[in-house]
Design a protein around this motif. Structure first.
Motif, PDB file in Angstrom:
ATOM      1  N   ALA A  43       0.804  -1.223   0.000  1.00 27.17           N
ATOM      2  CA  ALA A  43       0.000   0.000   0.000  1.00 27.17           C
ATOM      3  C   ALA A  43       0.839   1.276   0.000  1.00 27.17           C
ATOM      4  O   ALA A  43       0.340   2.338  -0.385  1.00 27.17           O
ATOM      5  CB  ALA A  43      -0.947  -0.002   1.204  1.00 27.17           C
ATOM      6  N   ILE A  44       2.099   1.186   0.417  1.00 27.79           N
ATOM      7  CA  ILE A  44       2.948   2.384   0.472  1.00 27.79           C
ATOM      8  C   ILE A  44       4.100   2.327  -0.540  1.00 27.79           C
ATOM      9  O   ILE A  44       5.023   3.139  -0.468  1.00 27.79           O
ATOM     10  CB  ILE A  44       3.526   2.595   1.886  1.00 27.79           C
ATOM     11  CG1 ILE A  44       4.391   1.404   2.318  1.00 27.79           C
ATOM     12  CG2 ILE A  44       2.419   2.887   2.887  1.00 27.79           C
ATOM     13  CD1 ILE A  44       5.288   1.680   3.491  1.00 27.79           C
ATOM     14  N   MET A  45       4.044   1.415  -1.473  1.00 28.56           N
ATOM     15  CA  MET A  45       5.160   1.213  -2.401  1.00 28.56           C
ATOM     16  C   MET A  45       5.473   2.428  -3.255  1.00 28.56           C
ATOM     17  O   MET A  45       6.625   2.806  -3.383  1.00 28.56           O
ATOM     18  CB  MET A  45       4.881   0.016  -3.302  1.00 28.56           C
ATOM     19  CG  MET A  45       5.350  -1.290  -2.737  1.00 28.56           C
ATOM     20  SD  MET A  45       7.075  -1.258  -2.285  1.00 28.56           S
ATOM     21  CE  MET A  45       7.845  -0.918  -3.839  1.00 28.56           C
ATOM     22  N   ALA A  46       4.475   3.012  -3.900  1.00 33.28           N
ATOM     23  CA  ALA A  46       4.693   4.089  -4.872  1.00 33.28           C
ATOM     24  C   ALA A  46       5.805   3.659  -5.821  1.00 33.28           C
ATOM     25  O   ALA A  46       5.773   2.552  -6.355  1.00 33.28           O
ATOM     26  CB  ALA A  46       4.987   5.406  -4.170  1.00 33.28           C
ATOM     27  N   GLU A  47       6.819   4.509  -6.019  1.00 31.31           N
ATOM     28  CA  GLU A  47       7.915   4.170  -6.937  1.00 31.31           C
ATOM     29  C   GLU A  47       9.116   3.566  -6.217  1.00 31.31           C
ATOM     30  O   GLU A  47      10.190   3.405  -6.794  1.00 31.31           O
ATOM     31  CB  GLU A  47       8.353   5.418  -7.721  1.00 31.31           C
ATOM     32  CG  GLU A  47       8.987   6.506  -6.872  1.00 31.31           C
ATOM     33  CD  GLU A  47       7.997   7.433  -6.178  1.00 31.31           C
ATOM     34  OE1 GLU A  47       8.452   8.292  -5.412  1.00 31.31           O
ATOM     35  OE2 GLU A  47       6.781   7.296  -6.381  1.00 31.31           O
ATOM     36  N   ARG A  48       8.957   3.221  -4.964  1.00 36.92           N
ATOM     37  CA  ARG A  48      10.060   2.680  -4.176  1.00 36.92           C
ATOM     38  C   ARG A  48      10.460   1.279  -4.657  1.00 36.92           C
ATOM     39  O   ARG A  48       9.647   0.528  -5.177  1.00 36.92           O
ATOM     40  CB  ARG A  48       9.659   2.634  -2.705  1.00 36.92           C
ATOM     41  CG  ARG A  48       9.382   4.011  -2.120  1.00 36.92           C
ATOM     42  CD  ARG A  48       8.893   3.928  -0.684  1.00 36.92           C
ATOM     43  NE  ARG A  48       8.659   5.259  -0.155  1.00 36.92           N
ATOM     44  CZ  ARG A  48       7.443   5.808  -0.022  1.00 36.92           C
ATOM     45  NH1 ARG A  48       6.365   5.122  -0.332  1.00 36.92           N
ATOM     46  NH2 ARG A  48       7.327   7.022   0.459  1.00 36.92           N
ATOM     47  N   VAL A  49      11.705   0.943  -4.422  1.00 30.06           N
ATOM     48  CA  VAL A  49      12.230  -0.384  -4.754  1.00 30.06           C
ATOM     49  C   VAL A  49      11.794  -1.357  -3.672  1.00 30.06           C
ATOM     50  O   VAL A  49      11.798  -1.034  -2.481  1.00 30.06           O
ATOM     51  CB  VAL A  49      13.775  -0.346  -4.835  1.00 30.06           C
ATOM     52  CG1 VAL A  49      14.354  -1.738  -5.034  1.00 30.06           C
ATOM     53  CG2 VAL A  49      14.213   0.604  -5.938  1.00 30.06           C
ATOM     54  N   ARG A  50      11.425  -2.564  -4.076  1.00 32.80           N
ATOM     55  CA  ARG A  50      10.936  -3.563  -3.120  1.00 32.80           C
ATOM     56  C   ARG A  50      11.873  -4.758  -3.087  1.00 32.80           C
ATOM     57  O   ARG A  50      12.243  -5.296  -4.123  1.00 32.80           O
ATOM     58  CB  ARG A  50       9.524  -4.002  -3.521  1.00 32.80           C
ATOM     59  CG  ARG A  50       8.872  -5.045  -2.643  1.00 32.80           C
ATOM     60  CD  ARG A  50       8.463  -4.448  -1.295  1.00 32.80           C
ATOM     61  NE  ARG A  50       7.704  -5.371  -0.511  1.00 32.80           N
ATOM     62  CZ  ARG A  50       6.385  -5.464  -0.498  1.00 32.80           C
ATOM     63  NH1 ARG A  50       5.657  -4.691  -1.259  1.00 32.80           N
ATOM     64  NH2 ARG A  50       5.804  -6.331   0.284  1.00 32.80           N
ATOM     65  N   LEU A  51      12.222  -5.174  -1.877  1.00 38.51           N
ATOM     66  CA  LEU A  51      12.994  -6.396  -1.668  1.00 38.51           C
ATOM     67  C   LEU A  51      12.034  -7.552  -1.400  1.00 38.51           C
ATOM     68  O   LEU A  51      10.885  -7.330  -1.008  1.00 38.51           O
ATOM     69  CB  LEU A  51      13.941  -6.231  -0.481  1.00 38.51           C
ATOM     70  CG  LEU A  51      15.032  -5.173  -0.613  1.00 38.51           C
ATOM     71  CD1 LEU A  51      15.821  -5.070   0.692  1.00 38.51           C
ATOM     72  CD2 LEU A  51      15.946  -5.487  -1.778  1.00 38.51           C
ATOM     73  N   PRO A  52      12.491  -8.788  -1.538  1.00 38.62           N
ATOM     74  CA  PRO A  52      11.629  -9.930  -1.198  1.00 38.62           C
ATOM     75  C   PRO A  52      11.223  -9.891   0.278  1.00 38.62           C
ATOM     76  O   PRO A  52      11.970  -9.383   1.127  1.00 38.62           O
ATOM     77  CB  PRO A  52      12.530 -11.145  -1.481  1.00 38.62           C
ATOM     78  CG  PRO A  52      13.570 -10.653  -2.423  1.00 38.62           C
ATOM     79  CD  PRO A  52      13.793  -9.204  -2.084  1.00 38.62           C
ATOM     80  N   HIS A  53      10.055 -10.430   0.564  1.00 41.56           N
ATOM     81  CA  HIS A  53       9.564 -10.508   1.943  1.00 41.56           C
ATOM     82  C   HIS A  53      10.582 -11.274   2.787  1.00 41.56           C
ATOM     83  O   HIS A  53      11.176 -12.253   2.318  1.00 41.56           O
ATOM     84  CB  HIS A  53       8.224 -11.229   2.013  1.00 41.56           C
ATOM     85  CG  HIS A  53       7.250 -10.813   0.953  1.00 41.56           C
ATOM     86  ND1 HIS A  53       7.020  -9.515   0.604  1.00 41.56           N
ATOM     87  CD2 HIS A  53       6.453 -11.554   0.160  1.00 41.56           C
ATOM     88  CE1 HIS A  53       6.114  -9.461  -0.355  1.00 41.56           C
ATOM     89  NE2 HIS A  53       5.761 -10.691  -0.656  1.00 41.56           N
TER      90      HIS A  53
END
Length: 192
Positions: free
Chosen positions: A61-71
């Motif tokens: 819900a807060i991702m926007a354009e941020r980079v995401r790592l695996p859970h």
């Protein structure tokens, strides 16, 4: 290397029982609170979350354009073992001495089949140390009450009992800065 760590506690679950590794959903219907949280957090940060769905959904819900790592399962809440899903009063009635020691003298005491403060602190510290070495810039870690408090204890040099005295509300930010001389607490339980 990470210089700013923003711990975010997942959205509300409306559970009135002890909730550790039991995988319950978050209520993310408060779009205004999520928008304020998103606006407050660093835009270029990397995001990681516990693998429990309440944390995963909040991170989504807060991702926007941020980079995401695996859970990361190392960022999970305490494993409350047999106590998971029980009311606090029922835990106290079932295990009066053990439950009192678990909360009042956190350390090596663990719920039946669960984790102690020291075990969770070691698990979370290891994960954060690993992530600090992998991520450049700011890090947002979407996690749980207990995981956040164990790292707050370490970073702030707080005894576990002191750390447990802090509120960590859902959708709050606990911000820590890492300098050459170690961690500095910038905010605890900030609600944007």
């Amino acid at each position: 290397m990470v210089r700013r760590l923003c711990w975010v506690r997942h959205g509300p679950t409306h559970q009135v029982t002890m909730t550790g590794w039991r995988d319950v959903p978050a209520d993310l219907s408060d779009r205004q609170a999520l928008a304020r949280l998103d606006a407050y957090l660093p835009r270029t940060a990397t995001v990681v979350s516990s693998d429990l769905r309440r944390a995963v959904a909040t991170a989504d819900a807060i991702m926007a354009e941020r980079v995401r790592l695996p859970h990361d399962p190392a960022l999970r809440e305490f494993d409350f073992g047999l106590w998971d899903g029980m009311q606090f009063d029922d835990v106290s009635a079932r295990d009066p001495d053990l439950s009192r020691t678990f909360w009042e003298q956190p350390g090596d005491t663990a719920p039946p089949g669960g984790e102690s403060w020291n075990a969770v602190a070691a698990r979370v510290s290891s994960a954060i140390d690993r992530l600090i070495g992998q991520v450049e810039g700011d890090l947002i870690a979407v996690s749980h009450f207990g995981a956040i408090l164990t790292h707050l204890s370490r970073a702030g040099g707080l005894a576990p009992e002191q750390a447990l005295s802090h509120r960590i509300d859902t959708l709050s930010v606990t911000e820590l800065h890492l300098g050459d001389d170690g961690w500095r607490i910038a905010a605890i339980n900030h609600l944007p």
